[in-house]
Design an enzyme around this catalytic site. Structure first.
Site, PDB file in Angstrom:
ATOM      1  N   CYS A  63      48.058  37.485  27.774  1.00  0.00           N
ATOM      2  CA  CYS A  63      47.635  38.645  28.044  1.00  0.00           C
ATOM      3  C   CYS A  63      47.788  39.545  26.665  1.00  0.00           C
ATOM      4  O   CYS A  63      47.748  39.206  25.494  1.00  0.00           O
ATOM      5  CB  CYS A  63      48.492  39.300  29.042  1.00  0.00           C
ATOM      6  SG  CYS A  63      50.457  39.442  28.694  1.00  0.00           S
ATOM      7  N   ARG A  68      52.232  39.920  31.431  1.00  0.00           N
ATOM      8  CA  ARG A  68      51.420  39.477  32.784  1.00  0.00           C
ATOM      9  C   ARG A  68      51.244  37.849  32.514  1.00  0.00           C
ATOM     10  O   ARG A  68      51.202  37.188  33.460  1.00  0.00           O
ATOM     11  CB  ARG A  68      50.020  40.334  32.518  1.00  0.00           C
ATOM     12  CG  ARG A  68      50.142  41.609  33.061  1.00  0.00           C
ATOM     13  CD  ARG A  68      48.882  42.363  32.797  1.00  0.00           C
ATOM     14  NE  ARG A  68      48.681  42.837  31.763  1.00  0.00           N
ATOM     15  CZ  ARG A  68      47.572  43.322  31.138  1.00  0.00           C
ATOM     16  NH1 ARG A  68      46.757  43.785  31.621  1.00  0.00           N
ATOM     17  NH2 ARG A  68      47.762  43.840  29.649  1.00  0.00           N
TER      18      ARG A  68
END
Length: 106
Positions: A63, A68
């Protein structure tokens, strides 16, 4: 699998990618378009979380900074997929001097 083995460095990512490992970028399409690891496939986190069992073993997840992708790698592992998150994400990739596709490198 021990928690510490869920993350890899950008150097590990580069080696695995060059050897043919699939790379998933879990950022939004807009973020992805601004610049991504060459060859990475954009699968936004929300989409990945709906179908985590549909991805191949050995996948690397990236990410922007690693938050994430860590969440995605955990979800993939819970679904039985061998996955790792790239520590530092795309930011670490560009800071290491590597090129991106899409937008300009930072």
């Amino acid at each position: 699998m021990p928690e510490e083995s869920i993350e890899v460095t950008v150097e590990d990512l580069a080696t695995a990618r060059d050897a043919g490992a699939e790379v998933l970028d879990v950022r939004s399409p807009e973020e992805y378009a601004q610049g991504h690891v060459p060859g990475a496939r954009n699968v936004p986190l929300e989409q990945l979380l709906r179908t985590p069992g549909e991805f191949p073993d050995g996948v690397r997840v990236v990410c922007q900074s690693g938050g994430r992708s860590l969440r995605a790698a955990r979800a993939l592992r819970e679904a039985g997929v061998n996955a790792v998150s790239v520590s530092g994400g795309t930011a670490a990739w560009t800071e290491s001097g590597r090129d991106t596709e899409g937008g300009a490198a930072r």
